[in-house]
Design an enzyme around this catalytic site. Sequence first.
Site, PDB file in Angstrom:
ATOM      1  N   LYS A 119       0.837  -1.210   0.000  1.00  0.00           N
ATOM      2  CA  LYS A 119       0.000   0.000   0.000  1.00  0.00           C
ATOM      3  C   LYS A 119       0.866   1.253   0.000  1.00  0.00           C
ATOM      4  O   LYS A 119       0.662   2.176  -0.804  1.00  0.00           O
ATOM      5  CB  LYS A 119      -0.931   0.019   1.209  1.00  0.00           C
ATOM      6  CG  LYS A 119      -1.917   1.178   1.189  1.00  0.00           C
ATOM      7  CD  LYS A 119      -2.218   1.703   2.567  1.00  0.00           C
ATOM      8  CE  LYS A 119      -1.135   2.645   3.053  1.00  0.00           C
ATOM      9  NZ  LYS A 119      -1.422   3.255   4.358  1.00  0.00           N
ATOM     10  N   ASP A 137      -6.171   1.347   1.181  1.00  0.00           N
ATOM     11  CA  ASP A 137      -6.116   1.561   2.626  1.00  0.00           C
ATOM     12  C   ASP A 137      -7.504   1.303   3.202  1.00  0.00           C
ATOM     13  O   ASP A 137      -8.389   0.783   2.509  1.00  0.00           O
ATOM     14  CB  ASP A 137      -5.617   2.981   2.947  1.00  0.00           C
ATOM     15  CG  ASP A 137      -6.615   4.050   2.529  1.00  0.00           C
ATOM     16  OD1 ASP A 137      -7.621   3.732   1.870  1.00  0.00           O
ATOM     17  OD2 ASP A 137      -6.402   5.224   2.887  1.00  0.00           O
TER      18      ASP A 137
END
Length: 212
Positions: A119, A137
């Site tokens: 991420k 996220d």
Amino acid sequence: MSKKTDYILDELEKIFPDAKCELIHSNPFELVCAVSLSAQTTDERVNMVTGELFKRYPTPNDLANADLDEVEDLIKSIGLYHNKALNLIAMAKKLVENFDSTVPSDIDSLCTLNGVGRKTANVVRLVAFDIPSIPVDTHVSRVSKRLGLANIDDDVSVIEKKLAKKVKKSRWNRMHHLFIFFGRYLCKAKNPECFRCPFKDICREFKAKNKH
């Protein structure tokens, strides 16, 4: 590609035309630090500590040679500060030793840096290098599930793959900022502001709450 995702992004553009990365940074190195620090805390809180951190350690070499206690002291107001300080210094050392003090742009190299997962790597690619990426996220995950773009039990890797198929690649980076602003300021985890949401007719959660 789907008309549904185009519709969602078009509507979000109307609500959040100024959606952007809210982590304050001036170069890829500062961005890597800021995104790494943002785990399990808010961008606002990260921005409160990075000003002094970047002033004290403006380059990877400076941070690589930093004293752990001093770094901890600078970031101690955010969660997990001990591990984050360790990762920051180790990440800077790796940049110096393996990448000539330059933040790489390819995802595999980014993921070798301490404290940088997929991420974080995708955020850096998207924000610092404008490479089409889909960082997932908590906000992106929640919004995707509520709007039926992913299943409730999908993990982040599955969500990333599904969004990649459903959204035009040219809109990936914009989607990231729009979904985050939507999740942060309107479609919140607790007490989402459904009264001003344009997606009530497609929201899985809203329909479940109001089926009677």
